[in-house]
Enzyme design. Structure first.
Site, PDB file in Angstrom:
ATOM      1  N   LYS A   1       0.949  -1.356  -0.255  1.00 23.29           N
ATOM      2  CA  LYS A   1      -0.001   0.110  -0.004  1.00 23.29           C
ATOM      3  C   LYS A   1       0.799   1.141   0.015  1.00 23.29           C
ATOM      4  O   LYS A   1       1.784   1.614   0.570  1.00 23.29           O
ATOM      5  CB  LYS A   1      -0.506   0.038   1.349  1.00 23.29           C
ATOM      6  CG  LYS A   1      -1.822  -1.136   1.157  1.00 23.29           C
ATOM      7  CD  LYS A   1      -2.940  -0.447   2.164  1.00 23.29           C
ATOM      8  CE  LYS A   1      -3.827  -2.014   2.471  1.00 23.29           C
ATOM      9  NZ  LYS A   1      -5.374  -1.982   1.612  1.00 23.29           N
TER      10      LYS A   1
ATOM     11  N   HIS B   1      -0.134  -7.835   9.645  1.00 24.63           N
ATOM     12  CA  HIS B   1      -0.602  -6.405   9.160  1.00 24.63           C
ATOM     13  C   HIS B   1      -0.681  -5.523  10.262  1.00 24.63           C
ATOM     14  O   HIS B   1       0.820  -4.090   9.746  1.00 24.63           O
ATOM     15  CB  HIS B   1      -1.628  -5.728   8.577  1.00 24.63           C
ATOM     16  CG  HIS B   1      -2.335  -7.353   7.531  1.00 24.63           C
ATOM     17  ND1 HIS B   1      -1.069  -7.394   6.473  1.00 24.63           N
ATOM     18  CD2 HIS B   1      -3.112  -7.784   7.327  1.00 24.63           C
ATOM     19  CE1 HIS B   1      -2.186  -8.516   5.523  1.00 24.63           C
ATOM     20  NE2 HIS B   1      -3.429  -8.252   6.189  1.00 24.63           N
TER      21      HIS B   1
END
Ligand SMILES: NC(=O)c1ccc[n+]([C@@H]2O[C@H](COP(=O)([O-])OP(=O)(O)OC[C@H]3O[C@@H](n4cnc5c(N)ncnc54)[C@H](OP(=O)(O)O)[C@@H]3O)[C@@H](O)[C@H]2O)c1
Length: 515
Positions: free
Chosen positions: A205, A263
């Protein structure tokens, strides 16, 4: 009161073209599965459309147990891509050019004979002009990674005399420290570490990568990015979604393994790491591992004090009724699986001693948002305060990963008028406003990097083991504790009330979701 001040870019910036991948043949294990349809094929398709992968020297060979012909595989991928928001360049013409590169062979990963037929199929594709560089993408349930690695090793597919051979492994990489170590050992008997790409799509990302640019591309923030100025750090990954079609997977996994182990620890390491000497794979990953090594294994008492787990019951999200986790299809009616976790991590190193990192993640919460909030210490004296209400609020820097990707900074400004009164204002930088256009989706970035041989944004073997070294003791203590009183939060809320007990200091609190 809070006023917003918009940050504007100082000059117009065009998004530069993406680099080109090496020619290659991508072999996908699990090509009849959900991830291939939703993420991998749309990402490869878009990369082909924008010219990042070499037309004649790029092929995909999908594999799965489902018996289907190459034509049927192409039709099923077309259907998926045509409705995917990730396949942004979809048009009939673009797809017709791309689908010529898609092929399929059925087989069972546990069948030794399958690797020979795979080898034969690869040989035939090469004879028709396919590249001799091979990227093996493991998009199957994690338990199938060992037989795939062994099959690739025994068949000789892992050692490629005519080109490179790389393996991409989807998360989860193991389910605890022991299985992660065993898998690393198995993989490294067959592939060199430089050819192993353990994927955590958060690292693809743009806004996650921007944490490093924000910290190390500005001289303004780094001097204050430490225990002398920072009071605490909050990291949140909240979802309004439930388990959707993945109940079987989630029942076995839970929020701690699914979100925190990968994450959220990634977000934590990027927030806390020391500056690397250069932005290359070894330097960046070395610094990330150092952060993980500074987080000590929690004792059972510390697990009880510093962790909270939750499971959602029925509630309302966005005005719509939502059922409880135990009522979801495929979930056991007495399930003990956690859908929410909050943990206080302590990083015992020079920079962060005494600064708690509060990390939380949950499903079916009131808002979907992923962000890091860095809370600074109060000013040493409240010189403008006449009443407690006049106290200046501490500065907060918010790194928003999604949605409304960007950065916000809150600080005090003088309220107009005759009184010397400070009010908080917020300066906001929004990625979309500053750069416009469309940034590449995470899987595009990561697939392209793997095809170019750049592992910077992938997880190194010792990094995954250190993640599990932190997470496994929590899981083990939970197993031994009495069954929690689930459900303990309503769908659509901010999570269980009990999470508040993690933050004992009066000056600290969890931010309300959407705040
Ligand atoms: N889906 C997501 O959003 C997502 C997100 C992040 C990570 N992941 C990870 O990505 C991986 C794949 O997830 P998924 O959601 O795509 O799973 P999935 O929909 O269950 O697909 C599994 C794939 O594995 C194949 N498979 C299973 N057993 C096999 C065997 N014995 N021999 C050959 N093929 C076999 C299946 O083939 P058949 O169906 O033909 O039997 C299917 O193609 C998992 O590790 C998951 O944790 C997924």
């Amino acid at each position: 009161m809070s006023t917003v001040v918009q940050a504007t870019p100082t000059r117009s910036v065009a998004i530069p073209p993406m680099p080109k991948a090496d020619p290659c043949l991508v072999v996908i294990f699990g090509a009849s599965g959900d991830l291939t349809k939703r993420k991998l094929i749309p990402a490869l398709f878009d990369l082909a459309c924008i010219g990042c992968i070499a037309g004649q020297q790029f092929d995909v060979l999908g594999t799965g147990r489902t018996e289907m012909t190459t034509e049927e595989f192409r039709a099923s991928m077309r259907e998926a891509a045509s409705t995917s928001k990730d396949a942004r360049k979809f048009s009939d013409w673009n797809w017709e050019q791309f689908e010529k590169r898609l092929h399929y062979v059925a087989g069972d990963i546990n069948d030794h004979g399958f690797y020979e037929s795979l080898k034969k199929q690869i040989g035939e594709l090469e004879a028709q002009g396919a590249s001799s560089n091979h990227m093996f993408y493991v998009s199957t349930p994690a338990s199938l990674a060992p037989p795939i690695v062994q099959g690739l090793g025994k068949s000789g597919l892992a050692k490629n005399a005519k080109g490179w051979a790389r393996i991409v492994l989807e998360k989860p990489f193991g389910r605890d420290l022991e299985t992660a170590q065993a898998l690393n050992k198995e993989v490294l008997q067959v592939f060199d570490e430089k050819d192993v790409y353990r994927i955590d799509h958060y690292l693809g990302k743009e806004t996650v990568q921007n944490i490093l640019v924000f910290r190390f591309g500005n001289s303004l923030f780094e001097p204050i990015w430490n225990r002398n100025y920072i009071d605490y750090v909050e990291i949140t990954a909240a979802e309004t979604l439930g388990v959707e079609q993945r109940a079987a997977f989630y029942e076995e996994t839970g929020a701690l393994r699914d979100m925190i182990a990968s994450h959220l620890l990634q977000l934590l390491t990027l927030t806390a790491m020391e500056p690397p000497v250069a932005f290359d794979a070894d330097s960046v990953r070395e610094q990330k591992v150092q952060v993980l090594r500074s987080i000590h294994r929690m004792t059972p008492e510390q697990v009880a004090e510093r962790t909270v787990r939750g499971q959602y019951g029925p509630g309302t999200i966005g005005g719509k009724a939502a059922q409880g986790y135990r009522e979801e299809p495929g979930v056991k009616p007495n399930s003990r699986t956690e859908t929410y976790v909050a943990v206080e991590f302590r990083i015992d190193n020079w920079r962060w001693a005494g600064v708690p990192f509060y990390v939380r993640s949950g499903k079916r919460l009131g808002k979907s948002e992923t962000e890091i909030k860095v809370h600074f210490k109060r000013t040493p004296q409240a010189i403008f305060a006449k009443t407690p209400d006049d106290d200046i609020e501490p500065n907060v820097i918010t790194l928003r990963v999604q949605p409304n990707e960007g950065i916000a900074m809150s600080f005090a400004a003088k309220q107009p008028g005759s009184q010397m009164k400070a009010v908080p204002v917020r300066m906001n930088f929004a990625y979309q406003d500053a750069f416009g256009g469309q940034a590449p989706v995470a899987y595009e970035t990561l697939l392209l990097d793997a095809m170019r041989g750049d592992p910077t944004l992938f997880t190194r073997g010792d990094e995954t083991e250190n993640q599990w070294r932190i997470i496994t003791p929590i899981e083990e203590v939970w197993q031994d504790l009495p069954a929690p009183q689930f459900p303990n939060y309503d769908a659509g809320s901010d999570g269980p009330e009990e999470a508040n007990r993690l933050i004992t200091s009066e000056c600290r609190h969890w931010s309300r979701l959407g705040e």
